[in-house]
Design a protein around this motif. Structure first.
Motif, PDB file in Angstrom:
ATOM      1  N   LEU A   4       0.843  -1.190   0.000  1.00 18.50           N
ATOM      2  CA  LEU A   4       0.000   0.000   0.000  1.00 18.50           C
ATOM      3  C   LEU A   4       0.881   1.243   0.000  1.00 18.50           C
ATOM      4  O   LEU A   4       2.048   1.197   0.407  1.00 18.50           O
ATOM      5  CB  LEU A   4      -0.915  -0.003   1.223  1.00 18.50           C
ATOM      6  N   PHE A   6       1.089   3.909   1.854  1.00 19.91           N
ATOM      7  CA  PHE A   6       1.687   4.342   3.118  1.00 19.91           C
ATOM      8  C   PHE A   6       2.659   3.304   3.698  1.00 19.91           C
ATOM      9  O   PHE A   6       3.363   3.576   4.663  1.00 19.91           O
ATOM     10  CB  PHE A   6       0.604   4.679   4.153  1.00 19.91           C
ATOM     11  N   GLU A   7       2.716   2.115   3.065  1.00 20.95           N
ATOM     12  CA  GLU A   7       3.637   1.069   3.524  1.00 20.95           C
ATOM     13  C   GLU A   7       4.983   1.111   2.804  1.00 20.95           C
ATOM     14  O   GLU A   7       5.889   0.341   3.135  1.00 20.95           O
ATOM     15  CB  GLU A   7       3.018  -0.316   3.296  1.00 20.95           C
ATOM     16  N   THR A  49       3.313   3.465  12.372  1.00 16.45           N
ATOM     17  CA  THR A  49       2.444   3.697  11.204  1.00 16.45           C
ATOM     18  C   THR A  49       1.036   3.188  11.459  1.00 16.45           C
ATOM     19  O   THR A  49       0.047   3.890  11.229  1.00 16.45           O
ATOM     20  CB  THR A  49       3.033   3.022   9.952  1.00 16.45           C
ATOM     21  N   LEU A  53      -3.333   5.037  11.767  1.00 17.26           N
ATOM     22  CA  LEU A  53      -3.946   4.953  10.447  1.00 17.26           C
ATOM     23  C   LEU A  53      -5.209   5.804  10.384  1.00 17.26           C
ATOM     24  O   LEU A  53      -6.020   5.811  11.312  1.00 17.26           O
ATOM     25  CB  LEU A  53      -4.313   3.503  10.119  1.00 17.26           C
ATOM     26  N   TRP A  56      -9.361   6.191   5.940  1.00 14.33           N
ATOM     27  CA  TRP A  56      -9.146   5.784   4.553  1.00 14.33           C
ATOM     28  C   TRP A  56      -8.033   4.737   4.458  1.00 14.33           C
ATOM     29  O   TRP A  56      -8.131   3.773   3.696  1.00 14.33           O
ATOM     30  CB  TRP A  56      -8.807   6.988   3.681  1.00 14.33           C
ATOM     31  N   GLN A  57      -6.985   4.904   5.242  1.00 16.91           N
ATOM     32  CA  GLN A  57      -5.920   3.910   5.266  1.00 16.91           C
ATOM     33  C   GLN A  57      -6.425   2.587   5.845  1.00 16.91           C
ATOM     34  O   GLN A  57      -6.050   1.513   5.377  1.00 16.91           O
ATOM     35  CB  GLN A  57      -4.726   4.436   6.062  1.00 16.91           C
ATOM     36  N   GLN A  60      -8.107   0.761   3.151  1.00 17.21           N
ATOM     37  CA  GLN A  60      -7.160   0.100   2.259  1.00 17.21           C
ATOM     38  C   GLN A  60      -6.639  -1.203   2.856  1.00 17.21           C
ATOM     39  O   GLN A  60      -6.491  -2.201   2.149  1.00 17.21           O
ATOM     40  CB  GLN A  60      -5.994   1.047   1.961  1.00 17.21           C
ATOM     41  N   LYS A 240     -11.719   9.830   0.658  1.00 14.52           N
ATOM     42  CA  LYS A 240     -11.035   9.985   1.950  1.00 14.52           C
ATOM     43  C   LYS A 240     -11.902  10.770   2.931  1.00 14.52           C
ATOM     44  O   LYS A 240     -12.006  10.422   4.112  1.00 14.52           O
ATOM     45  CB  LYS A 240      -9.695  10.705   1.754  1.00 14.52           C
TER      46      LYS A 240
END
Length: 317
Positions: A4, A6-7, A49, A53, A56-57, A60, A240
């Motif tokens: 993803l 953000f990962e 992280t 979150l 929206w994250q 995901q 989002k």
């Protein structure tokens, strides 16, 4: 593994670790020590992280293609599973899987939305979006469980009911309503786990249970963020913002009393350690069933109905 957005910083560090593991010690660098140092950094970054979150994250993560689906949990938690098919009216719907099995030695009826893991299985299971025959099959199996006094376990993971013309022509809304009615009518212990995405009436049709569990990074909402955005902002680009407004995370819904308990996921999400999430969900399901052991069927049904009536009256905390 699918990464993803953000990962990506985490994935970069994990990539360096893999590169180092293929090297041999030499020079001034101790490979094992460097791997250990980077792994500690990965764990710290994962923890920071995933502790913050956004909704929206979370959405995901709930939709992550590598996340375990219903059949994975059935294989991991249910022994002697015997699949049961068809609605005895139109046909079979592979978007909802179900059958008899044993959970920790106890006979159960288990049902779940199956999304599939690759192109072939996703098409076979219609991405977990059931048609009327799927909900009529669910109703048939729940009634069978009620007849034989077997607890019902459901594993919810769907974006929603299939919105196609053929589904509407065969009575989609009626089938969902009848499935919800059956959920509220059976006189056996009934436990639901939202394992990924709980979308709209397609999820509620299997989730009107005595106890509703949610995995830590699962979501549950009356509509998808994209669908909400298209209605309110006339654009999917505001998904989002919609996710923020919908309060669809397990943490928000637990505060609202919509879900009864949150099941911890492994650090980084269920897809990173399937064995660990299986153990966590198994313990949560077992605890929920034990809490209902010995309670008369009429009482179970009355409590279940009152639980959902209280939501409509605003009687939840």
């Amino acid at each position: 593994m699918h990464i993803l957005e953000f990962e990506k910083p985490i994935a970069e560090l994990e990539g360096k670790i893999e590169e180092l593991r293929h090297l041999t010690d030499g020079g001034d660098v101790n490979i094992a020590d460097e791997v250990a140092r980077l792994q500690t950094k990965v764990d710290k970054l994962l923890r920071s992280t995933f502790a913050k979150l956004s909704p929206w994250q979370k959405t995901q993560v709930a939709r992550h293609p590598d996340r375990p689906h219903a059949l994975d949990y059935i294989r991991g938690l249910i022994t002697d599973f015997t699949p049961l098919s068809g609605d005895r009216c139109f046909g079979e719907d592979n978007a909802i899987v179900g059958g008899l099995g044993r959970f920790r030695g106890q006979s159960v009826m288990v049902l779940g939305n199956e999304k599939g893991h690759d192109t072939e299985t996703r098409l076979k299971h219609n991405f977990g979006m059931a048609k009327p025959e799927g909900y009529r099959k669910a109703r048939r199996l729940m009634e069978m469980a009620d007849h034989f006094q077997i607890p019902v376990l459901t594993l919810v993971d769907t974006a929603g009911a299939y919105p196609g013309v053929d589904a509407e022509a065969r009575g989609q809304a009626e089938a969902i309503a009848r499935s919800i009615e059956t959920c509220l009518d059976v006189r056996v212990p009934f436990v639901t786990a939202i394992i990924g995405e709980g979308g709209s009436g397609g999820a509620i049709a299997l989730a009107s249970a005595n106890t509703v569990l949610m995995l830590e990074h699962a979501i549950y909402s009356v509509i998808s963020p994209e669908g909400c955005a298209s209605i309110l902002w006339r654009s999917g680009e505001n998904a989002k913002d919609a996710a923020e407004a919908l309060r669809l995370t397990a943490q928000d819904l637990h505060k609202l009393g919509i879900c009864d308990a949150i099941v911890d996921e492994p650090l980084g999400g269920a897809h990173r350690n399937r064995d660990q999430v299986m153990q966590s969900l198994s313990a949560a399901l077992d605890g929920a069933l034990r809490d209902m052991a010995g309670i008369e069927g009429g009482v179970l049904r009355a409590r279940r109905r009152e639980k959902f009536l209280a939501m409509g009256r605003g009687g939840l905390a």
